[in-house]
Motif scaffolding. Sequence first.
Motif, PDB file in Angstrom:
ATOM      1  N   VAL A 431       0.869  -1.182   0.000  1.00  0.00           N
ATOM      2  CA  VAL A 431       0.000   0.000   0.000  1.00  0.00           C
ATOM      3  C   VAL A 431       0.902   1.227   0.000  1.00  0.00           C
ATOM      4  N   LEU A 432       0.563   2.204  -0.836  1.00  0.00           N
ATOM      5  CA  LEU A 432       1.318   3.457  -0.853  1.00  0.00           C
ATOM      6  C   LEU A 432       0.651   4.456   0.081  1.00  0.00           C
ATOM      7  N   PHE A 433       1.448   5.041   0.965  1.00  0.00           N
ATOM      8  CA  PHE A 433       0.960   6.078   1.878  1.00  0.00           C
ATOM      9  C   PHE A 433       1.575   7.416   1.490  1.00  0.00           C
ATOM     10  N   ILE A 434       0.719   8.443   1.369  1.00  0.00           N
ATOM     11  CA  ILE A 434       1.169   9.794   1.021  1.00  0.00           C
ATOM     12  C   ILE A 434       0.640  10.772   2.063  1.00  0.00           C
ATOM     13  N   ASP A 435       1.541  11.514   2.674  1.00  0.00           N
ATOM     14  CA  ASP A 435       1.153  12.532   3.652  1.00  0.00           C
ATOM     15  C   ASP A 435       1.283  13.902   2.983  1.00  0.00           C
ATOM     16  N   ALA A 436       0.134  14.447   2.549  1.00  0.00           N
ATOM     17  CA  ALA A 436       0.129  15.730   1.830  1.00  0.00           C
ATOM     18  C   ALA A 436      -0.382  16.868   2.708  1.00  0.00           C
ATOM     19  N   ARG A 437      -0.330  16.694   4.025  1.00  0.00           N
ATOM     20  CA  ARG A 437      -0.912  17.690   4.926  1.00  0.00           C
ATOM     21  C   ARG A 437      -0.208  19.042   4.873  1.00  0.00           C
ATOM     22  N   LYS A 438       1.048  19.073   4.417  1.00  0.00           N
ATOM     23  CA  LYS A 438       1.776  20.336   4.367  1.00  0.00           C
ATOM     24  C   LYS A 438       1.652  21.041   3.019  1.00  0.00           C
ATOM     25  N   LEU A 439       0.926  20.429   2.088  1.00  0.00           N
ATOM     26  CA  LEU A 439       0.790  21.030   0.754  1.00  0.00           C
ATOM     27  C   LEU A 439      -0.399  21.982   0.700  1.00  0.00           C
ATOM     28  N   GLY A 440      -0.536  22.678  -0.423  1.00  0.00           N
ATOM     29  CA  GLY A 440      -1.644  23.600  -0.601  1.00  0.00           C
ATOM     30  C   GLY A 440      -1.290  25.012  -0.202  1.00  0.00           C
ATOM     31  N   ALA A 441      -2.175  25.938  -0.559  1.00  0.00           N
ATOM     32  CA  ALA A 441      -1.970  27.350  -0.245  1.00  0.00           C
ATOM     33  C   ALA A 441      -3.316  27.966   0.109  1.00  0.00           C
ATOM     34  N   MET A 442      -3.300  28.955   1.000  1.00  0.00           N
ATOM     35  CA  MET A 442      -4.534  29.608   1.426  1.00  0.00           C
ATOM     36  C   MET A 442      -5.016  30.545   0.318  1.00  0.00           C
ATOM     37  N   GLU A 443      -6.210  30.263  -0.208  1.00  0.00           N
ATOM     38  CA  GLU A 443      -6.824  31.099  -1.235  1.00  0.00           C
ATOM     39  C   GLU A 443      -7.517  32.301  -0.593  1.00  0.00           C
ATOM     40  N   THR A 444      -8.133  32.062   0.560  1.00  0.00           N
ATOM     41  CA  THR A 444      -8.725  33.120   1.366  1.00  0.00           C
ATOM     42  C   THR A 444      -8.303  32.873   2.806  1.00  0.00           C
ATOM     43  N   ARG A 445      -8.813  33.675   3.701  1.00  0.00           N
ATOM     44  CA  ARG A 445      -8.457  33.513   5.110  1.00  0.00           C
ATOM     45  C   ARG A 445      -8.914  32.170   5.668  1.00  0.00           C
ATOM     46  N   THR A 446      -9.951  31.584   5.076  1.00  0.00           N
ATOM     47  CA  THR A 446     -10.522  30.350   5.621  1.00  0.00           C
ATOM     48  C   THR A 446     -10.479  29.164   4.659  1.00  0.00           C
ATOM     49  N   HIS A 447     -10.023  29.369   3.436  1.00  0.00           N
ATOM     50  CA  HIS A 447     -10.114  28.285   2.456  1.00  0.00           C
ATOM     51  C   HIS A 447      -8.773  28.031   1.781  1.00  0.00           C
ATOM     52  N   ARG A 448      -8.367  26.761   1.798  1.00  0.00           N
ATOM     53  CA  ARG A 448      -7.116  26.327   1.186  1.00  0.00           C
ATOM     54  C   ARG A 448      -7.406  25.618  -0.130  1.00  0.00           C
ATOM     55  N   VAL A 449      -6.468  25.709  -1.065  1.00  0.00           N
ATOM     56  CA  VAL A 449      -6.581  24.979  -2.331  1.00  0.00           C
ATOM     57  C   VAL A 449      -5.294  24.206  -2.585  1.00  0.00           C
ATOM     58  N   LEU A 450      -5.432  23.109  -3.318  1.00  0.00           N
ATOM     59  CA  LEU A 450      -4.267  22.391  -3.808  1.00  0.00           C
ATOM     60  C   LEU A 450      -3.870  23.007  -5.138  1.00  0.00           C
TER      61      LEU A 450
END
Length: 549
Positions: A431-450
Motif C-alpha cells: 500500500v502506498l501512503f502519502i502525507d500531503a498535509r503540508k501542501l496547498g496554499a490559502m486562497e482566502t483567510r478560511t479556504h485552502r486549495v491544492l
Amino acid sequence: MPPPATSDLFDTSLGFEQKLWEAADLLRSNMDPAEYKHVVLGLLFLKYVSDAFDARRDDLARFVRDPASEYFVEGEEDQEDEISLVTEDRDEYAGANVFWVPQEARWEAIRARAHQDQIEVGGKKVSVGGYIDHAMDVIERENPRLKGALPKVYGRPGLDQTILGKLIDLLSNVGLYERKGRSRDVLGRIYEYFLSRFASSEGKGGGEFYTPGSIVRLLVEMIEPYRGRVYDPCCGSGGMFVQSVKFAEAHDGRRDQVSVYGQESNYTTWRLARMNLAIRGIEADLGPRHGDTFREDLHPDLRADYVLANPPFNISEWHGDKLKDDARWRHGVPPEGNANFAWVQHIVHHLAPGGVAGFVLANGSMSSMQSGEGEIRRKLVEADLVDCMVALPAQLFYATGIPVCLWFLSKDRAGQVTSTGTAHRDRRGEVLFIDARKLGAMETRTHRVLRAEDVAKIAGAYHAWRNVEGEYEDEAGFSKSARVEEIARHDFVLTPGRYVGVAEAEGDGEPFEEKMERLAAELREQMDEATELDRRIEDALEGLGYGLR
C-alpha cells in the motif's frame, strides 16, 4: 454601488467570472444563497440554450444563402421560403446537439417581458417569474432528456420580480455561446465559479452539492479515467463527471468514450447535476429520479471501470438497521451510527473486475476501531483492495475545516495493461501512503486549495509507484510504500503519518566531519570567553568588598 458595466462583463480573460458574480450578487438583496443559487443557475442555463439555438438558426439561414453549402437555394424568394422551413426543422438542431427552444421560451421573448407586471400565458395573467417557469416547462416538454431537471422557482410570491427583471437585463448583455467551440468552456467556467461561490456562501449546506475543484482534479489525475464507465454514487452537482470528461478530452480521448452513471438523494441537487451536465453536452444516466443510494440503488447491475465520490462524512442516519443482511457488506456489516464503511463497501460492490476507485472520507475512517470499523478495514487490506492512502491538509472544503483523506482502491493489483496502454505493475501486498498535509496554499483567510504543483506531486508519486515504467523511491515525511506485514503491526491503521516518518532537515552542503570540528571549536571558544567573563566579574566584586573567593 451599481453592477459593473455590462460592456466589460464578457471579457473572457481570467477574472470575468468574478465580475459577473459580483454584478449578480449585488441584486441578491436579502435572498438566501441556497434560494438564489437556483434562480441564477437556472437563468444561466436558459440563456445558454437560447443563445445556442439562435446561433444554430443563424448558421442555417447563412447556409441557405451560401452557394458553397449543401443547403444553398437559388433565388431570393425561394431562399426565404427555405430558411423558414430549415430553421424550424427540429432535426437540424438535434443533429448539432442543440436543444430545441420554442419561440415563446427564447431569451428575446423573456427579455421583452422582463419588466412587465402582467403577462398572459394560457389565458392567465402571470408575473415575469411565472413566464420564466412557463418557459422552463415548455423547454422540458420539447426536450425529453431535460424532463424534471429545470427549476420552476421564479413565480413564487417570495421572489422579488423587480430584482428578477434586473438579473435578466444583466445576463442579456453576456453572450454564452460562440461558434468556435469555446461556448461550453465559457459557460462551464461561469457555472463552476458560481457553484463554488454558492458553496462558500452557504457554508455547511454548500458541501452537500459541491466538491472543491482542486480535490476533484487530484482524484481524476490519480485514477486517469481515459475511457470506460465512470460512477459516482453521491454525485452532488456532477463535478466528478465534468472533470473526468475534461481529462479524457485533454488526453486525446473523446467525450463519448466516457459513460457517466450517478445517483443523488437530494432532489434539487439531482436537478442541478442534470443541468450542469446538459450545458456541457455530457450524456449521463443519473437514474429516473433522485434516490437514497443505500435503500434504493438505481444502478444495481452496474460494474464501473472508475468510481469517483465524495460521500457525506460520518452520517449517522442512513437506515443501517434495515440493511444488515445486504449483499454489499462482504467485508463486514457497517455500524448503524456511521455510514463511512457502507460507502466504501458500496463502492467496492460496484467496481468492475479491473476497476479503480478514488474517493474522499473523513480522517476517522483511517484509524477508527469502533463498532467493527477496524475489522472491516483489516479485511479490505487483506483482500488486497487498498492501493493508496492520501492525507490531505485542513480547510480544503467549504462545508468543514477539518482535514480529510483520500482512499484509492483497485480490483486488480496483480498488474495489468490499461485501455490506454499504460502498464501497471504487480502491487499485491503493498500500500502506498502519502502525507500531503503540508501542501496547498490559502486562497482566502478560511479556504485552502491544492495548487497545480501539489496535484502533480501527489499524482506523480502514485503513478511512479504504480506504473511499470515508474521510478519510485520513498520520501521521508511524504510517501512510503508499506507491506501488509508492516500495516498489520500497526493494527491496520491506515494513517499515512504512521508510515512516512519525518522529513530530513535540508542539508547545507558542509561535510559532517568538518561541521562537527567547526562547531566544537566554536563551543570551546565560547566556553573560554565565558570563563574570562566570570573572572572579571569576580575581580570587580572583590574590589567592592564582595569577594566570592
